[in-house]
Design an enzyme around this catalytic site. Structure first.
Site, short mmCIF file in Angstrom:
data_model
loop_
_atom_site.label_atom_id
_atom_site.label_comp_id
_atom_site.label_asym_id
_atom_site.label_seq_id
_atom_site.Cartn_x
_atom_site.Cartn_y
_atom_site.Cartn_z
N HIS A 130 0.84 -1.36 0.12
CA HIS A 130 0.13 -0.16 0.26
C HIS A 130 1.00 1.18 -0.02
O HIS A 130 0.52 2.35 -0.56
CB HIS A 130 -0.77 -0.16 1.23
N ASP A 137 -4.74 -6.32 -7.77
CA ASP A 137 -5.02 -5.61 -6.46
C ASP A 137 -5.45 -4.15 -6.79
O ASP A 137 -5.26 -3.49 -7.83
CB ASP A 137 -3.48 -5.72 -5.59
#
Length: 580
Positions: free
Chosen positions: A230, A304
């Protein structure tokens, strides 16, 4: 300094990437085909034939949706969904009733209903208030009876069905063998690839038998990293042999057994693609070469989230989605600018970077999944009695069973150590890390000669000294260590005086411990290996607190096994069995 791939290099990369990749010796020739591909009715072709070229590309995108925001944000998303005829929606935080109303609104704007997903690894309670959360996967990793995990998958599928959703981005089958992993960790079943695969399969079966598509992640394996994708781009510097023999094993196992979807991670993996700074999400050799051709995966490939730094740091919006499509992904999750991305893909098709044949094949695969999910006969979500439907007693019973079966006994000296008959023992129960009394204390104190104390995680030396003085009056001390955070990390956020206090308590023969926290925190608790009794419950919830208390009340025999190695004192597979 990081370097990025420039636009002219991208075109060359895609052209070269279309060359068939040399098959490896371990290529799987016969993989289990996902159930949704067995559907054969006229619906897919009839819908496909109604789509314009732009609408076909719109089917490849999944947009984020929240039900805890304002009307302006809902209206903006509704306009985007209608204009681009988006193929999928991923729901995040909010509440079940508002989410259902919004979903009905969004679906009404589409000529082809959207495939609706949620990242709900431990159930819809991971995202929605007033709903049920099941244990984290590390907790499940301690359980021997995988049928309980199958039952959990079925219960989660019921919730998804009731909420009008079709895809769960679960299970996680990353093999977590890195105590410093900041993003997988407690979300993994553990460090044994065989157990990870078996438990992942049980979860997958429960979901798919319940009519919900399971999506295994994070391909090709995010367990042994120390960077959160992230926030940055992790690099997996392992040989191809290591990847084949460890990281890829659970994915291969589930693909051969009919998994519906695979989510690709944002990682740089030189053994599979030597392109500098290229995330696996954008790699044709990894997605088309390894996943499609070698592992023979025939289901849906999801990226993702495309707003994560692991993929956006080196590539601009629009370009990154184009790269993901050219690499072989079916569904692009959470693009930062869908309109720009769709425009970029259309231009790339005109330049010959991607062909319409490739796009059409993916759209038909997506439509087949929608048909399997029941979207050929779409019905709006019924919000009547929704709360009751999502808070079933059978779910609570199962969660308690999972907590009981996961409880792991790591230290147990004979109860006869105490010369005083148990009914006459004076007992102190301390909950450390809590601001108020706990379920653990209340269950232990019921009808017993027990005194309860609470020690906050930020306590200082003075408060601890006063508590320590009181403890000298008691024959036995039972300590609950509680991590009240919503995500149980590898390190407790306790003050140094509190951690030192736990170490001193560990050396006292009258002290027993119950850890309601991530098992990796044992590495932080110096001297805990010397405790007279130590049980691990893996996370803090009313269910794990009851399970831990039940052990001290002799109502429960622990059966759990530690799913990860913490240090030389606590290794994977540890767990004492009490039979008397």
């Amino acid at each position: 300094m990081q370097t990025s791939i420039r636009p002219f290099q991208i075109l060359l990369y895609f052209i070269l990437g279309t060359i068939k990749i040399h098959a490896q010796d371990n290529k799987i020739k016969e993989a289990g085909s996902p159930e949704f591909l067995a559907v054969s009715t006229p619906w897919v072709d009839s819908v496909f034939n109604t789509l314009s070229k732009k609408e076909k590309i719109g089917q490849l995108f999944m947009v984020p949706a929240y039900s805890n925001r304002d009307e302006k944000s809902y209206e903006e998303l509704a306009k985007l969904i209608e204009k681009e005829q988006i193929g999928g929606i991923v729901f995040f935080q909010g509440g079940p009733v508002e989410q259902s109303r919004l979903l009905n609104r969004y679906q009404s704007l589409l000529k082809v209903p959207a495939l609706v997903a949620m990242d709900a690894e431990w159930g819809v309670g991971m995202r929605l208030d007033s709903t049920v959360s099941y244990p984290y996967q590390m907790t499940l990793g301690a359980i021997s009876n995988n049928e309980l995990i199958y039952n959990m998958g079925q219960q989660i599928a019921k919730d998804f069905k009731r909420l009008g959703m079709h895809v769960n981005f679960a299970p996680v089958v990353d093999v977590n063998n890195n105590i410093n992993n900041p993003v997988i960790n407690y979300r993994s079943f553990g460090e044994d690839m065989y157990k990870v695969a078996d438990k992942g399969f049980a979860y997958m079966r429960g979901l798919q038998d319940g009519g919900i598509m399971a999506t295994v992640k994070h391909f090709p394996g995010h367990g042994d990293t120390d960077v959160d994708s992230h926030l940055g781009l992790p690099t997996l510097n392992f040989s191809r042999e290591r990847l084949d023999s460890l990281e890829l094993y659970p994915f291969r196992y589930l693909i051969n057994r009919g998994i519906s979807g695979v989510m690709v991670a944002h990682m740089n993996i030189p053994a599979l693609d030597k392109t500098p700074n290229l995330p696996s999400t954008l790699s044709r050799p990894i997605i088309t070469g390894v996943l499609r051709e070698e592992l023979n995966f025939q289901g849906l490939v999801f990226t993702d989230a495309m707003n994560m730094k692991g993929v956006t740091r080196n590539f601009p919006t629009g370009e990154v989605e184009l790269m993901a499509v050219a690499a072989g992904n079916d569904l692009i999750e959470l693009s930062e600018d869908v309109e720009l991305a769709i425009s970029s893909i259309r231009k790339a098709i005109r330049r010959g970077v991607i062909t319409w044949e490739e796009i059409d094949a993916r759209v038909k695969r997506i439509l087949a999944a929608k048909e399997w999910a029941g979207l050929d006969n779409y019905q709006p979500v019924d919000t009547d009695q929704l709360f009751a439907a999502l808070n079933r007693r059978e779910a609570d019973v199962l969660i308690q069973r999972l907590a009981d079966e996961s409880l792991t006994l790591l230290r147990d000296n004979p109860p006869s150590y105490f010369p005083i008959p148990e009914p006459l023992l004076t007992t102190a129960v301390i909950s450390i890390g809590s601001d108020f009394g706990t379920v653990f204390q209340r269950k232990l104190a019921a009808g017993k000669k027990v005194s309860s104390f609470v020690l906050q995680k930020s306590a200082g030396e003075g408060e601890i000294a006063r508590l320590e003085a009181k403890l000298t009056q008691f024959d036995r001390v039972i300590v609950g260590i509680h991590d009240k955070r919503s995500r149980p990390r590898s390190l407790l956020d306790f003050s140094d005086p509190v951690l030192h206090f736990i170490t001193r308590l560990s050396s006292l023969p009258k002290t027993s411990f119950a850890l309601m926290a991530n098992a990796y925190t044992l590495n932080q608790l110096k001297g805990i290996e010397n405790a007279r009794v130590l049980v691990v419950a893996y996370e803090n919830s009313p269910f794990t607190e009851k399970a831990a208390a039940a052990y001290f009340l002799k109502e429960l025999r622990p059966r759990g096994k530690l799913p990860v190695t913490v240090n030389e004192h606590f290794k994977a597979g540890a767990g004492l069995m009490i039979f008397q």
